[in-house]
Enzyme design. Structure first.
Site, PDB file in Angstrom:
ATOM      1  N   CYS A   8       0.833  -1.199   0.000  1.00  0.00           N
ATOM      2  CA  CYS A   8       0.000   0.000   0.000  1.00  0.00           C
ATOM      3  C   CYS A   8       0.876   1.261   0.000  1.00  0.00           C
ATOM      4  O   CYS A   8       1.411   1.629  -1.034  1.00  0.00           O
ATOM      5  CB  CYS A   8      -1.002  -0.037   1.138  1.00  0.00           C
TER       6      CYS A   8
ATOM      7  N   GLU B 201      -0.897  -8.455   5.137  1.00  0.00           N
ATOM      8  CA  GLU B 201      -0.766  -8.735   6.568  1.00  0.00           C
ATOM      9  C   GLU B 201      -2.119  -8.794   7.277  1.00  0.00           C
ATOM     10  O   GLU B 201      -2.205  -9.268   8.409  1.00  0.00           O
ATOM     11  CB  GLU B 201       0.137  -7.683   7.227  1.00  0.00           C
TER      12      GLU B 201
ATOM     13  N   HIS C 232      -3.198  -5.040   1.488  1.00  0.00           N
ATOM     14  CA  HIS C 232      -2.561  -5.332   2.782  1.00  0.00           C
ATOM     15  C   HIS C 232      -2.543  -6.846   3.031  1.00  0.00           C
ATOM     16  O   HIS C 232      -3.458  -7.380   3.660  1.00  0.00           O
ATOM     17  CB  HIS C 232      -3.336  -4.643   3.910  1.00  0.00           C
TER      18      HIS C 232
END
Length: 190
Positions: free
Chosen positions: A80, A175, A173
């Site tokens: 990002c 994660e 994202h």
């Protein structure tokens, strides 16, 4: 000896990246200073707010050493805001915003919309046997990918995961997805 992975910890979602890398057995360090950067073998540049991260890189005196390490071939995963900072061109960036220019892409910040327009989507990623659940939060759009850029995944025909040499960038994202495969691939490629 396992490589030491740094997670840029100036702002944004660095803790979630660190937790995944730790779970995968990597040696991880949070990076906030040039000295800490000098001690890692590879780096994750997380999401956050790209103009703020750019300013913090400068204030923490990390901008020049980071640029030197990247130009010397250090592997990096940028997600990002990390993608925006690593792009060659940022269409709607601020005049004082730094670009590290490591991936020949043109990005537009927040092009998928505002925070309330964030979304999730399953995307096909080259080399993965099943779709990856991607989380897009105020995500950048890749408007152009240069000839040396490998597009690994698209969403609605737009590149969202790209690689150039040892630099991998994602508009989303990973994660936050609950899926560790992209981090595992990053570690395996070191």
């Amino acid at each position: 000896m396992k490589p030491r992975i740094g997670v840029l910890a100036l702002q944004g979602g660095f803790a979630a990246h660190g937790a995944i890398l730790d779970k995968l057995g990597a040696r991880t360090d949070e990076v906030r200073t040039p000295r800490q950067l000098a001690e890692v073998d590879a780096l994750v540049m997380p999401g956050g707010e790209s103009t703020t991260m750019s300013m913090l890189l400068e204030r923490s005196e990390l901008l020049e050493p980071l640029s030197e390490r990247l130009n010397a071939g250090m592997a990096v995963l940028g997600t990002c805001a990390g993608m925006i900072l690593l792009a060659r061109e940022v269409v709607d960036g601020r005049a004082d915003q730094h670009s590290l220019g490591m991936v020949d892409i043109t990005v537009r910040r927040n092009a998928y919309g505002t925070q309330i327009e964030s979304f999730e989507a399953d995307i096909d990623v080259d080399g993965l046997e099943s779709p990856f659940h991607a989380v897009f939060i105020r995500a950048p759009v890749v408007e152009r990918a240069g000839p040396g850029v490998e597009v690994l995944a698209r969403h609605e025909e737009r590149p969202v995961l790209c690689r150039s040499g040892r630099v991998t960038v994602a508009a989303f994202h990973p994660e936050l997805s609950g899926d560790e495969r992209l981090h595992a691939r990053f570690l395996a490629d070191l």
